[in-house]
Write an enzyme that holds these catalytic residues in place. Structure first.
Site, PDB file in Angstrom:
ATOM      1  CG  ASP A   1      -2.043   0.979   1.103  1.00 41.44           C
ATOM      2  OD1 ASP A   1      -3.205   0.549   1.048  1.00 41.44           O
ATOM      3  OD2 ASP A   1      -1.767   2.205   1.056  1.00 41.44           O
TER       4      ASP A   1
ATOM      5  CB  SER B   1     -10.279   5.689  -1.450  1.00 42.53           C
ATOM      6  OG  SER B   1      -9.205   4.790  -1.288  1.00 42.53           O
TER       7      SER B   1
ATOM      8  CG  HIS C   1      -8.582  -2.861  -2.206  1.00 39.38           C
ATOM      9  ND1 HIS C   1      -9.579  -2.188  -2.875  1.00 39.38           N
ATOM     10  CD2 HIS C   1      -8.295  -2.115  -1.121  1.00 39.38           C
ATOM     11  CE1 HIS C   1      -9.873  -1.070  -2.234  1.00 39.38           C
ATOM     12  NE2 HIS C   1      -9.123  -1.006  -1.152  1.00 39.38           N
TER      13      HIS C   1
ATOM     14  CG  HIS D   1      -6.656  -2.589   3.216  1.00 41.04           C
ATOM     15  ND1 HIS D   1      -5.862  -1.492   2.958  1.00 41.04           N
ATOM     16  CD2 HIS D   1      -7.880  -2.297   2.716  1.00 41.04           C
ATOM     17  CE1 HIS D   1      -6.579  -0.577   2.313  1.00 41.04           C
ATOM     18  NE2 HIS D   1      -7.806  -1.038   2.151  1.00 41.04           N
TER      19      HIS D   1
END
Ligand code: DGP
Length: 117
Positions: free
Chosen positions: A34, A98, A103, A105
């Site tokens: 990230d 966002s 996805h 994390h």
């Protein structure tokens, strides 16, 4: 439109990373760090197929979703997260999602707080 496409139908930043038109530190084919890490180790696991968000998946996505979890766990192990880690999937406005490309994390490398904010 900002740098992070939302629901416009335009390619998201993640699609551009997959296409290699935007650089990323890639740990393996669909895993990358990230750019705004929230923990000492913070990587994302994304499918190549552009599913916009977890609330849009269906039974046809079961195998893919299982694969993402396996890749997350395997990569966490490879990254040395033996003391544990957290998986997060943000969905929609209330979660502050966002990037509208599904996805996971994966966060670790320190003691994490609970509950999240
Ligand atoms: P979310 O809020 O759940 O949609 O998380 C999106 C994450 O994507 C956020 O933690 C920052 C990360 N991100 C955004 N743009 C880029 C980028 O260009 N490269 C990388 N590696 N990560 C990005």
């Amino acid at each position: 439109m900002g740098r992070w496409a939302r629901r416009s139908g335009q390619p998201t930043i993640f699609s551009k990373i997959i296409a290699r038109s935007v650089p990323a530190t890639i740990l393996e084919c669909l895993v990358f760090c990230d750019v705004v890490p929230q923990a000492p180790i913070h990587f994302l696991v994304i499918p190549k197929r552009p599913i916009p968000r977890i609330s849009r998946v269906g039974p046809q996505d079961a195998e893919l979703l299982g694969h993402l979890l396996l890749v997350a766990a395997r990569t966490a192990q490879a990254e040395g997260l033996a003391d544990g880690y957290r998986l997060v999937i943000n969905d929609g406005n209330h979660s502050t999602q966002s990037i509208y490309h599904l996805h996971l994390h994966v966060l670790g490398g320190q003691q994490l707080g609970w509950p999240p904010g």
